[in-house]
Design an enzyme around this catalytic site. Sequence first.
Site, PDB file in Angstrom:
ATOM      1  N   GLU A 449      -9.616 -72.323 -38.203  1.00  0.00           N
ATOM      2  CA  GLU A 449      -8.758 -72.140 -37.027  1.00  0.00           C
ATOM      3  C   GLU A 449      -8.869 -70.747 -36.410  1.00  0.00           C
ATOM      4  O   GLU A 449      -7.872 -70.033 -36.245  1.00  0.00           O
ATOM      5  CB  GLU A 449      -7.300 -72.445 -37.402  1.00  0.00           C
ATOM      6  CG  GLU A 449      -7.126 -73.869 -37.920  1.00  0.00           C
ATOM      7  CD  GLU A 449      -5.726 -74.157 -38.440  1.00  0.00           C
ATOM      8  OE1 GLU A 449      -4.863 -73.262 -38.353  1.00  0.00           O
ATOM      9  OE2 GLU A 449      -5.499 -75.279 -38.928  1.00  0.00           O
ATOM     10  N   GLU A 555      -9.794 -83.510 -41.054  1.00  0.00           N
ATOM     11  CA  GLU A 555      -8.355 -83.677 -41.266  1.00  0.00           C
ATOM     12  C   GLU A 555      -7.838 -84.729 -40.287  1.00  0.00           C
ATOM     13  O   GLU A 555      -7.259 -84.401 -39.260  1.00  0.00           O
ATOM     14  CB  GLU A 555      -7.615 -82.349 -41.060  1.00  0.00           C
ATOM     15  CG  GLU A 555      -8.123 -81.224 -41.944  1.00  0.00           C
ATOM     16  CD  GLU A 555      -7.363 -79.925 -41.745  1.00  0.00           C
ATOM     17  OE1 GLU A 555      -6.193 -79.975 -41.292  1.00  0.00           O
ATOM     18  OE2 GLU A 555      -7.937 -78.856 -42.031  1.00  0.00           O
TER      19      GLU A 555
END
Length: 627
Positions: A449, A555
């Site tokens: 991220e 994910e």
Amino acid sequence: MEPFYSVAARRILPATLICISVALTACNSSNSSEPATGTDPDPDLSVSTPAPAADDEPILEDALFNTASGFVVTREPGPRLVVAEEAADLTDADFDLGLPAAVVQVPDGLDTSVNQAPFFANLQNQDVLAGEILEIVYRPEDPDGGLPGMFPEKLPQGGSFVDNFDGSKTFRWQPLQADVGINRFTVTAVDAENGQYRVSQPLLIRVSLPADLTSIPNVAPELDTIEPHYVRVNDPVVIELKGIDLNGSIPSIEAVDLPVGATLTQDPRFEEIYVLKFVPVETGLASVDVIVRDSVDSSLTTEETVSVSVLSADDFEHTGQPLRELAANRNIQIGFAALQSFYHRPDGAIYAHVAAREYDIVTPENSLKMDYINPEPGRYQFAATDNLVAFARQNDMTVHGHPLIWYRQVPDWVLNAEAGSRELHMTDFITRIMSRYQNDISIWDVVNEPMDDNGELRDSVWLESMGESYIATALQSARDVSPQATLLINEFDISMAGPKFDGLMSLVDRLQAQSVPLDGIGFQMHLFSSYDQFDALRQNFAAVADKGLDIYITELDVSLDGDDSLEDQASAYRQIMEICLQQPNCKAVQTWGLTDQYSFRTIYDPLLFDRSYQAKPAYFAVQETLQ
């Protein structure tokens, strides 16, 4: 069958009564955590911290404490370090600032000039002594004349929120020694006309010790809450029973009548935890009565019933080939993120069975995060990751490591280090963790991220100290340790068009221009069933593939949105799997979790298996697509 768990009523003792009548306020007790033990109270953080040593190595755990079969479970050699809450503890200064600001949730399209928010009048922070009973009457007001609803976000241990049947409710709480300090309690008012229009108002309660400690009543201890679970007949079941005594002592736990072959054993690391282990031999409700006994007054006890719902082995089977077999035929992998220490859960045995049957790639959900695995300089906690690696090896699963470098869950000791030393700590961490698992973990989310929503790099402790170069440094350090490993940048909200994906592609261009090692992009896809940007997803996959990179859906979960059905959820899963199969560079699809029971979005039922491990329509949609 509905799972069942019963708790005997708590004994109420007399105490001084403080009663305050006010309009509606809020409820959310603060969470206290015990301080982590240290290895060096004042380490020199300008140089490398100690590398893992022999005293960091996990030791064998007694089988009485887990459900594992076919692989060896280890535990940390000493007490587990408690990771501090991200939010700072509340202080007297916070209390003296007065009532915290309310949080107003305004749904899209609502005109606040026409419909005004409910509010809480005459509220103020409260001072109370341990042992006194605090009562606050909440009465919401609405400028438009309606009668708002209300609910507490979280009750403190021993607290209640009771309807008075006149538009008000009473919060009643007797704080004790364990509650000393500043506690936050939040109640949410719900608009009478629009249930999504809400006002959440915190209130601070300062609990102090009285001059006469004997005025604090000694209340009966109880068990910490145990969630309902489904298990399979003839599987081992372990239930961790934690005694709670709000007076601060540690109660003992006894079984009234253990089933044949069952054991109740105190955990060697945690004095307040006892582990019940048994094997249910019949379907239905398996229950064990236990007594929680006060350590100060042995006559002060609470009897509670601990139960699990036991299903037959056939209840956990379904038609068709397992997903891993079908995926292998399509030259991709399919997997999940594993709940940390699932073998310590009541349903750990069926969890392991379903995971091994269906999946061939697994990610540790939490145990590789920096603040967990390296919480203090020179201190490492490897057992949870070692155990998952052993489970994966037993079941021929690839392990996907997650994450090495992230802007969150960075331990305090790194945050407190001088900016100039953080690169050293970052590369040390990468080298030490990857070296340990070099032969066990072949795919790594090296940088997790890094992008902000506007397409720029996200502000972080790493960006602050090294600038953009931290990403190249991390990737190169990973390659130096493991030349054959697959190295990824993992990011969320890039499954749609927008500046975030564009910014990520620009970053990739800069990295490739510098010959920085990068093998693929991980797509975090925490979606709702209303997601419809499939064309954008297809185009983004193509853009990544055009740069010579592989694609990993790392994910994936699809939360039920509004009135959407399980079939709507299944449709989203089906289309995502189809897009992956159509793109040769898409190498794996992993759901973030195994069952709805343990999903971090559990309230939305987002996964392929429900709480009783039954395959949902989404599972069969994926199965059919792979066929």
